[in-house]
Design an enzyme around this catalytic site. Structure first.
Site, PDB file in Angstrom:
ATOM      1  N   TYR A   1      37.733  41.986  45.665  1.00 54.84           N
ATOM      2  CA  TYR A   1      37.503  41.595  44.274  1.00 54.84           C
ATOM      3  C   TYR A   1      38.633  42.104  43.380  1.00 54.84           C
ATOM      4  CZ  TYR A   1      35.193  41.350  39.699  1.00 54.84           C
ATOM      5  OH  TYR A   1      34.887  41.096  38.382  1.00 54.84           O
ATOM      6  N   VAL A   2      39.002  43.358  43.553  1.00 52.54           N
ATOM      7  CA  VAL A   2      40.073  43.941  42.752  1.00 52.54           C
ATOM      8  C   VAL A   2      41.403  43.228  43.026  1.00 52.54           C
ATOM      9  CG1 VAL A   2      41.518  46.000  42.545  1.00 52.54           C
ATOM     10  CG2 VAL A   2      39.039  46.190  42.361  1.00 52.54           C
TER      11      VAL A   2
END
Length: 246
Positions: free
Chosen positions: A155-156
């Site tokens: 996600y990051v």
């Protein structure tokens, strides 16, 4: 020269729920005509539109996958036809799937890549082609880019890409009087954040900030409204709206 506030138009992707809905309603209170984009939940988008119209604002719903350039081209054209132009584009659409790098299903990586990276790119491409002088583009990152929590790796990675394209686009639009920034919320009480977390985990996140609470969607909407309106000298930046989270 900037368009008068009462004639300004905003398109908010992911505006059918969570932060996106509150952002759409906040911009409407500032006098924007607002287009609420949705991917699959038309009913929720129509609820947002109805709430804005009932409060005396102007709004419409537009559908389409943010990663589909044809669908987004049609959505942008619909907004311009209905309201006369577009001044602000806020891209809140995104998905979050958490797992350690070691075990993450690569199909989930591809899903996040499609919505969070390609979707942001497609929306920004359309914005670069259509936003009027005096306008703004606001993308969404996450404070976890800086806090680097386990299980957030994929996600990051997608949100770090959003930050990178934001900074580049700001410079590509030199001379156009259009600002391009990203908002990076910290833990915020939305269904996306709260899903799958027990009370102890949520409380731990709340206590992590000096203000000792989770963010509220309204906190994030205020930041967006600032960037969409008076913040003409903030450009090519990532604003960490997280209550002081390290």
């Amino acid at each position: 020269m900037s368009t008068p506030e009462s004639n300004r138009v905003a398109l908010a992707t992911g505006g059918s729920g969570g932060i996106g809905r509150v952002v759409a309603e906040r911009l409407a209170r500032d006098g924007f005509a607002v287009a609420v984009q949705y991917a699959g939940n038309r009913a929720k988008a129509e609820e947002t539109v109805a709430a804005i119209n009932a409060a005396g604002g102007r709004a419409l719903a537009v559908g389409g996958d943010v990663a589909d350039e044809d669908a987004m081209g049609t959505a942008f054209d619909t907004v311009r036809s209905a309201f006369g132009g577009i001044d602000v584009v806020v891209n809140t659409a995104g998905i979050m799937i958490l797992a350690p790098v070691e075990t993450l299903d690569l199909a989930d990586l591809d899903r996040m890549h499609r919505t969070n990276i390609r979707g942001t790119f497609v929306v920004n491409q359309q914005a670069a082609r259509t936003v009027r002088p005096g306008g703004a583009v606001v993308n969404f990152s996450t404070s976890v880019v800086r806090t680097q929590l386990p299980t957030y790796g994929a996600y990051v990675a997608s949100k770090a890409a959003v930050e990178a394209m934001t900074l580049v686009l700001a410079r590509e639009l030199r001379g156009r009087d259009i600002t391009v920034n990203a908002v990076a919320p910290g833990p915020t009480a939305t269904p996306l954040f709260l899903q799958g977390k027990d009370e102890g985990t949520v409380d731990k996140f709340a206590k992590a900030t000096p203000l000792e609470r989770l963010g509220r969607p309204e906190d994030i909407a205020e930041t967006v409204a600032f960037l969409a309106g008076p913040a003409r000298w903030i450009n090519g930046q990532v604003l960490y709206a997280n209550g002081g989270l390290a």
